[in-house]
Scaffold this motif. Structure first.
Motif, PDB file in Angstrom:
ATOM      1  N   ALA A 219      37.749  39.217  35.033  1.00 29.31           N
ATOM      2  CA  ALA A 219      36.515  38.219  34.925  1.00 29.31           C
ATOM      3  C   ALA A 219      35.733  38.036  36.051  1.00 29.31           C
ATOM      4  N   ILE A 220      36.317  38.201  37.393  1.00 24.48           N
ATOM      5  CA  ILE A 220      35.668  37.989  38.557  1.00 24.48           C
ATOM      6  C   ILE A 220      34.844  39.467  39.136  1.00 24.48           C
ATOM      7  N   ALA A 221      35.728  40.315  39.044  1.00 23.75           N
ATOM      8  CA  ALA A 221      35.398  41.539  39.848  1.00 23.75           C
ATOM      9  C   ALA A 221      34.417  42.321  38.797  1.00 23.75           C
ATOM     10  N   CYS A 222      34.321  41.919  37.477  1.00 24.79           N
ATOM     11  CA  CYS A 222      33.547  42.897  36.429  1.00 24.79           C
ATOM     12  C   CYS A 222      32.498  42.125  35.901  1.00 24.79           C
ATOM     13  N   ASP A 223      32.711  40.619  35.671  1.00 31.10           N
ATOM     14  CA  ASP A 223      31.679  39.738  35.024  1.00 31.10           C
ATOM     15  C   ASP A 223      30.642  39.045  36.014  1.00 31.10           C
ATOM     16  N   ILE A 224      31.274  38.574  37.082  1.00 33.26           N
ATOM     17  CA  ILE A 224      30.681  37.826  37.720  1.00 33.26           C
ATOM     18  C   ILE A 224      29.880  38.465  39.057  1.00 33.26           C
ATOM     19  N   HIS A 225      31.055  39.029  39.897  1.00 32.92           N
ATOM     20  CA  HIS A 225      30.373  39.860  40.774  1.00 32.92           C
ATOM     21  C   HIS A 225      29.423  40.857  40.995  1.00 32.92           C
ATOM     22  N   PRO A 226      29.350  41.820  39.763  1.00 32.15           N
ATOM     23  CA  PRO A 226      28.430  42.901  40.006  1.00 32.15           C
ATOM     24  C   PRO A 226      26.886  42.241  39.621  1.00 32.15           C
TER      25      PRO A 226
ATOM     26  N   ALA B 173      49.181  41.001  32.713  1.00 34.97           N
ATOM     27  CA  ALA B 173      47.925  41.075  31.840  1.00 34.97           C
ATOM     28  C   ALA B 173      47.130  39.721  32.090  1.00 34.97           C
ATOM     29  N   ARG B 174      47.795  38.803  32.254  1.00 36.03           N
ATOM     30  CA  ARG B 174      47.040  37.434  32.555  1.00 36.03           C
ATOM     31  C   ARG B 174      46.113  37.626  34.067  1.00 36.03           C
ATOM     32  N   VAL B 175      46.905  37.979  35.068  1.00 36.91           N
ATOM     33  CA  VAL B 175      46.160  38.126  36.387  1.00 36.91           C
ATOM     34  C   VAL B 175      45.460  39.175  36.168  1.00 36.91           C
ATOM     35  N   ARG B 176      45.499  40.501  35.705  1.00 40.44           N
ATOM     36  CA  ARG B 176      44.425  41.315  35.434  1.00 40.44           C
ATOM     37  C   ARG B 176      43.121  40.685  34.972  1.00 40.44           C
TER      38      ARG B 176
ATOM     39  N   LEU C 115      29.071  30.399  34.184  1.00 40.45           N
ATOM     40  CA  LEU C 115      29.703  31.026  33.072  1.00 40.45           C
ATOM     41  C   LEU C 115      31.009  31.684  33.535  1.00 40.45           C
ATOM     42  N   GLY C 116      31.173  32.179  34.355  1.00 36.38           N
ATOM     43  CA  GLY C 116      32.457  32.845  34.835  1.00 36.38           C
ATOM     44  C   GLY C 116      33.421  31.969  35.263  1.00 36.38           C
ATOM     45  N   PHE C 117      33.209  30.982  36.290  1.00 34.83           N
ATOM     46  CA  PHE C 117      33.889  29.871  36.616  1.00 34.83           C
ATOM     47  C   PHE C 117      34.281  28.827  35.618  1.00 34.83           C
ATOM     48  N   GLU C 118      33.486  28.627  34.620  1.00 37.94           N
ATOM     49  CA  GLU C 118      34.029  27.669  33.398  1.00 37.94           C
ATOM     50  C   GLU C 118      34.994  28.426  32.717  1.00 37.94           C
ATOM     51  N   GLY C 119      35.240  29.553  32.354  1.00 39.49           N
ATOM     52  CA  GLY C 119      36.216  30.159  31.682  1.00 39.49           C
ATOM     53  C   GLY C 119      37.426  30.276  32.765  1.00 39.49           C
ATOM     54  N   ILE C 120      37.254  30.715  33.903  1.00 37.33           N
ATOM     55  CA  ILE C 120      38.289  30.835  34.861  1.00 37.33           C
ATOM     56  C   ILE C 120      39.012  29.446  35.044  1.00 37.33           C
ATOM     57  N   GLU C 121      38.366  28.653  35.163  1.00 37.33           N
ATOM     58  CA  GLU C 121      38.744  27.079  35.403  1.00 37.33           C
ATOM     59  C   GLU C 121      39.631  26.672  34.291  1.00 37.33           C
TER      60      GLU C 121
ATOM     61  N   PRO D  35      50.583  34.443  46.406  1.00 37.93           N
ATOM     62  CA  PRO D  35      49.229  35.008  46.051  1.00 37.93           C
ATOM     63  C   PRO D  35      49.151  36.381  45.497  1.00 37.93           C
ATOM     64  N   GLY D  36      48.104  36.697  44.808  1.00 37.81           N
ATOM     65  CA  GLY D  36      48.308  38.204  44.166  1.00 37.81           C
ATOM     66  C   GLY D  36      46.830  38.372  43.902  1.00 37.81           C
ATOM     67  N   LEU D  37      46.661  39.580  43.116  1.00 38.99           N
ATOM     68  CA  LEU D  37      45.470  40.154  42.729  1.00 38.99           C
ATOM     69  C   LEU D  37      44.315  39.125  42.398  1.00 38.99           C
ATOM     70  N   ALA D  38      44.706  38.177  41.335  1.00 38.05           N
ATOM     71  CA  ALA D  38      43.479  37.330  41.073  1.00 38.05           C
ATOM     72  C   ALA D  38      43.056  36.639  42.176  1.00 38.05           C
ATOM     73  N   ASP D  39      43.893  35.927  43.155  1.00 39.91           N
ATOM     74  CA  ASP D  39      43.639  35.208  44.340  1.00 39.91           C
ATOM     75  C   ASP D  39      42.724  36.023  45.457  1.00 39.91           C
ATOM     76  N   ILE D  40      43.039  37.529  45.254  1.00 40.82           N
ATOM     77  CA  ILE D  40      42.190  38.364  46.225  1.00 40.82           C
ATOM     78  C   ILE D  40      40.602  38.385  45.765  1.00 40.82           C
ATOM     79  N   CYS D  41      40.451  38.422  44.202  1.00 44.88           N
ATOM     80  CA  CYS D  41      39.145  38.500  43.733  1.00 44.88           C
ATOM     81  C   CYS D  41      38.781  36.973  44.035  1.00 44.88           C
ATOM     82  N   LEU D  42      39.330  35.913  43.688  1.00 43.62           N
ATOM     83  CA  LEU D  42      38.985  34.490  43.551  1.00 43.62           C
ATOM     84  C   LEU D  42      38.220  34.062  44.947  1.00 43.62           C
ATOM     85  N   VAL D  43      38.855  34.436  45.817  1.00 37.75           N
ATOM     86  CA  VAL D  43      38.228  33.495  47.140  1.00 37.75           C
ATOM     87  C   VAL D  43      37.025  34.453  47.712  1.00 37.75           C
TER      88      VAL D  43
END
Length: 144
Positions: free
Chosen positions: A29-36, A21-24, A67-73, A91-99
């Motif tokens: 947060a990246i794939a749905c809130d920042i990137h689009p 759940a944490r990784v998702r 906004l996104g990076f503040e929450g993720i950080e 490394p996992g799914l969150a890292d794949i989105c972060l980079v």
């Protein structure tokens, strides 16, 4: 999720439900809130049909990444679950989105990535992994 189901080794998600759940949450947060809203297609739409000038587009872009990076950080630096990577030392799914989002954040030099030391540390660790390095845009056959 498809990769996790069809190629489970190495796993992209932790084995425990709380970790998954944490990784998702981080990945989404990246794939749905920042990137689009900060992808090139949106930026071009702001410019061409809508007529916004580059300083306004840069302001838009930076606003949503901040906004996104503040929450993720905050999550990565405070919940004790980050290690070498977003969740532990694999490394996992969150890292794949972060980079790619860190790469995207460099689009405008005015964006200060130093405000996000945990994100940057994890990004640098990811780039030491051969698969991440090979996936960088400048390492693609069609790189300009």
């Amino acid at each position: 999720e498809y990769l996790e189901e069809t190629r489970p080794h190495p796993p992209l998600l932790p084995s425990d439900s709380v970790g998954r759940a944490r990784v998702r949450s981080l990945a989404e947060a990246i794939a749905c809130d920042i990137h689009p809203i900060d992808n090139l297609r949106v930026l071009q739409y702001l410019s061409r049909p809508l007529g916004h000038k580059e300083p306004d587009i840069e302001h838009w872009f930076n606003h949503w990444i901040v906004l996104g990076f503040e929450g993720i950080e905050k999550t990565l630096s405070s919940d004790g679950k980050a290690g070498t990577f977003c969740h532990g030392d694999v490394p996992g799914l969150a890292d794949i989105c972060l980079v790619p989002q860190v790469f995207n954040a460099r689009r405008y030099p005015s964006f200060d990535l130093n405000r996000y030391p945990t994100i940057m540390r994890i990004n640098e660790n990811c780039l030491k992994v051969e698969a991440f390095d090979r996936a960088m845009p400048e390492n693609q056959p069609d790189a300009e």
